[in-house]
Design a protein around this motif. Structure first.
Motif, PDB file in Angstrom:
ATOM      1  N   GLY A  19       0.819  -1.207   0.000  1.00  0.00           N
ATOM      2  CA  GLY A  19       0.000   0.000   0.000  1.00  0.00           C
ATOM      3  C   GLY A  19       0.853   1.256   0.000  1.00  0.00           C
ATOM      4  N   LEU A  21       0.394   5.885   0.390  1.00  0.00           N
ATOM      5  CA  LEU A  21      -0.470   7.024   0.681  1.00  0.00           C
ATOM      6  C   LEU A  21       0.270   8.285   0.241  1.00  0.00           C
ATOM      7  CD1 LEU A  21      -3.206   7.785   1.902  1.00  0.00           C
ATOM      8  CD2 LEU A  21      -2.086   8.016   4.119  1.00  0.00           C
ATOM      9  N   THR A  46       4.227   7.162   4.188  1.00  0.00           N
ATOM     10  CA  THR A  46       2.840   7.594   4.035  1.00  0.00           C
ATOM     11  C   THR A  46       2.693   9.080   4.351  1.00  0.00           C
ATOM     12  OG1 THR A  46       2.360   6.905   6.313  1.00  0.00           O
ATOM     13  CG2 THR A  46       1.928   5.315   4.562  1.00  0.00           C
ATOM     14  N   CYS A  48       0.161  12.433   5.027  1.00  0.00           N
ATOM     15  CA  CYS A  48      -1.103  12.654   5.733  1.00  0.00           C
ATOM     16  C   CYS A  48      -1.542  14.106   5.635  1.00  0.00           C
ATOM     17  CB  CYS A  48      -0.901  12.249   7.198  1.00  0.00           C
ATOM     18  SG  CYS A  48      -2.154  12.841   8.339  1.00  0.00           S
ATOM     19  N   LYS A 274      -7.425   2.208  -5.601  1.00  0.00           N
ATOM     20  CA  LYS A 274      -6.950   3.573  -5.416  1.00  0.00           C
ATOM     21  C   LYS A 274      -8.119   4.494  -5.103  1.00  0.00           C
ATOM     22  CE  LYS A 274      -5.459   6.154  -8.891  1.00  0.00           C
ATOM     23  NZ  LYS A 274      -4.579   6.645  -9.967  1.00  0.00           N
ATOM     24  N   ARG A 278      -9.221   3.955   0.580  1.00  0.00           N
ATOM     25  CA  ARG A 278      -8.090   3.086   0.881  1.00  0.00           C
ATOM     26  C   ARG A 278      -7.263   3.608   2.047  1.00  0.00           C
ATOM     27  NH1 ARG A 278      -9.661  -1.281  -0.170  1.00  0.00           N
ATOM     28  NH2 ARG A 278      -7.549  -1.997   0.291  1.00  0.00           N
ATOM     29  N   THR A 279      -7.728   4.641   2.726  1.00  0.00           N
ATOM     30  CA  THR A 279      -7.067   5.114   3.929  1.00  0.00           C
ATOM     31  C   THR A 279      -8.115   5.254   5.027  1.00  0.00           C
ATOM     32  OG1 THR A 279      -5.635   6.831   4.850  1.00  0.00           O
ATOM     33  CG2 THR A 279      -7.296   7.541   3.258  1.00  0.00           C
ATOM     34  N   THR A 280      -7.803   5.946   6.116  1.00  0.00           N
ATOM     35  CA  THR A 280      -8.736   6.081   7.233  1.00  0.00           C
ATOM     36  C   THR A 280      -9.019   7.556   7.481  1.00  0.00           C
ATOM     37  OG1 THR A 280      -6.988   6.231   8.915  1.00  0.00           O
ATOM     38  CG2 THR A 280      -7.724   4.023   8.274  1.00  0.00           C
ATOM     39  N   VAL A 283      -6.293  10.059   8.979  1.00  0.00           N
ATOM     40  CA  VAL A 283      -5.210  10.705   8.229  1.00  0.00           C
ATOM     41  C   VAL A 283      -5.662  11.287   6.895  1.00  0.00           C
ATOM     42  CG1 VAL A 283      -3.426   9.291   9.293  1.00  0.00           C
ATOM     43  CG2 VAL A 283      -4.496   8.501   7.181  1.00  0.00           C
ATOM     44  N   LEU A 284      -6.926  11.063   6.501  1.00  0.00           N
ATOM     45  CA  LEU A 284      -7.414  11.584   5.227  1.00  0.00           C
ATOM     46  C   LEU A 284      -7.687  13.078   5.338  1.00  0.00           C
ATOM     47  CD1 LEU A 284      -8.469  11.141   2.319  1.00  0.00           C
ATOM     48  CD2 LEU A 284     -10.707  10.607   3.328  1.00  0.00           C
ATOM     49  N   ASN A 296      -5.045  13.255   0.015  1.00  0.00           N
ATOM     50  CA  ASN A 296      -4.094  12.138   0.028  1.00  0.00           C
ATOM     51  C   ASN A 296      -4.853  10.848  -0.249  1.00  0.00           C
ATOM     52  OD1 ASN A 296      -5.246  12.712   2.594  1.00  0.00           O
ATOM     53  ND2 ASN A 296      -3.754  11.406   3.620  1.00  0.00           N
ATOM     54  N   GLY A 298      -5.184   6.878  -0.997  1.00  0.00           N
ATOM     55  CA  GLY A 298      -4.553   5.601  -0.711  1.00  0.00           C
ATOM     56  C   GLY A 298      -4.516   4.708  -1.936  1.00  0.00           C
TER      57      GLY A 298
END
Length: 324
Positions: A19, A21, A46, A48, A274, A278-280, A283-284, A296, A298
């Motif tokens: 993965g 980011l 990654t 953020c 993509k 694909r992130t949380t 941190v998005l 950003n 993922g």
């Protein structure tokens, strides 16, 4: 390797999942850039919570290096990245002022959070037990942030005084506040019972009561979140599941009547591998200037490898001896 399987004849299959980011920018006007989104970073680490300065010169973000995220700055004119502050605390949600010569950010150590100000390599703690600086009310002087109770407060970074500007009520928890100096309205997400909606509210002058009038801008079925005003205050951008995928949308807003019109896709993310999904949410990020929307995205990919284990004849012989 995500998983490994084998059979008696020695064949083996391995699944490897990787993965990333990275920071991307998407044209704020749908016809402005036919080439579409542009990738801004390509680090193995990654990235953020991007936030752009209002003059469109700098993007502040944080990058996980070793165990914690460090404060970074990207020069959009040259593409040069710089680490501007390093410490043992985790860093999230940088908020630059209009020209990028200072930035507030969340600093976190364990369960303890604070808002810290960076200015030309000088660091100052603004408040403790506070988090997520999200927007400036007056450039470089007053900022919006979240409380643990789900309220939105305004913090004066000079005096250190704060006040509630939108109080969580009716079971809602509030987050991601933004403010437009052009339309004089707040924008924020309200979460209730696992359902997220975007609201707007006229900003009252300093010293008056908290905002009571909320204007719902999205439905209860689309799970909209992380809304940001356009530079002119006539539109707002947000992530939404309204088409079944977590995509970037925009709607127009009339500050005089307090009404909005339509929802139009800015960028679809229907690719499983993509997108913002694909992130949380931790941190998005999303930020907008006159021409671009920064986020950003993922990326995930999976590769399946197939092979055969080579048998060791001598080891098999020795093992059979001991079996008997």
């Amino acid at each position: 390797e995500k998983s490994v399987s084998s059979v008696e004849n020695g064949e083996i299959a391995l699944e490897h999942v990787s993965g990333a980011l990275h920071l991307w920018r998407v044209p704020a006007a749908r016809s402005a850039n036919p080439s579409g989104p542009e990738k801004l970073t390509d680090s193995v680490y990654t990235d953020c919570c991007p936030a752009v300065s209002r003059d469109g010169r700098w993007v502040f973000f944080t990058r996980r290096l070793a165990d914690v995220r460090q404060l970074m700055r990207l020069d959009l004119s040259s593409g040069k990245e710089s680490i501007i502050y390093v410490s043992n605390e985790d860093k999230l949600w940088p908020l630059p002022n209009s020209n990028g010569d200072l930035a507030a950010f969340e600093s976190r150590s364990g369960s303890q959070s604070s808002i810290v100000l960076w200015k030309q390599n000088v660091i100052r703690t603004l408040c403790n037990s506070c988090s997520h600086p999200s927007a400036w009310i007056s450039d470089g002087r007053e900022l919006l942030y979240n409380t643990t109770a789900g309220d939105i407060r305004v913090l004066d970074i000079v005096s250190g005084q704060s006040r509630i500007i939108v109080s969580a009520n009716q079971g809602y928890v509030l987050s991601y506040p933004d403010w437009s100096p052009q339309n004089q309205h707040l924008l924020f997400t309200g979460s209730k019972g696992g359902i997220k909606r975007v609201f707007a509210a006229p900003l009252l002058p300093e010293g008056t009561q908290t905002v009571d009038t909320w204007i719902p801008l999205t439905t209860t079925t689309e799970a909209a979140d992380l809304a940001r005003w356009s530079a002119d205050g006539k539109r707002f951008f947000y992530f939404s599941h309204r088409d079944g995928s977590y995509c970037l949308w925009e709607s127009s807003f009339d500050a005089v009547s307090g009404t909005f019109d339509g929802a139009y896709p800015v960028q679809h993310y229907h690719d499983w591998g993509k997108g913002p999904s694909r992130t949380t949410p931790y941190v998005l990020g999303m930020s907008a200037d006159e021409h671009w929307i920064y986020t950003n995205v993922g990326e995930a990919s999976a590769t399946i490898w197939r092979g055969r284990l080579q048998r060791d004849v001598l080891a098999d012989y020795v093992r059979r001896l001991f079996e008997y």
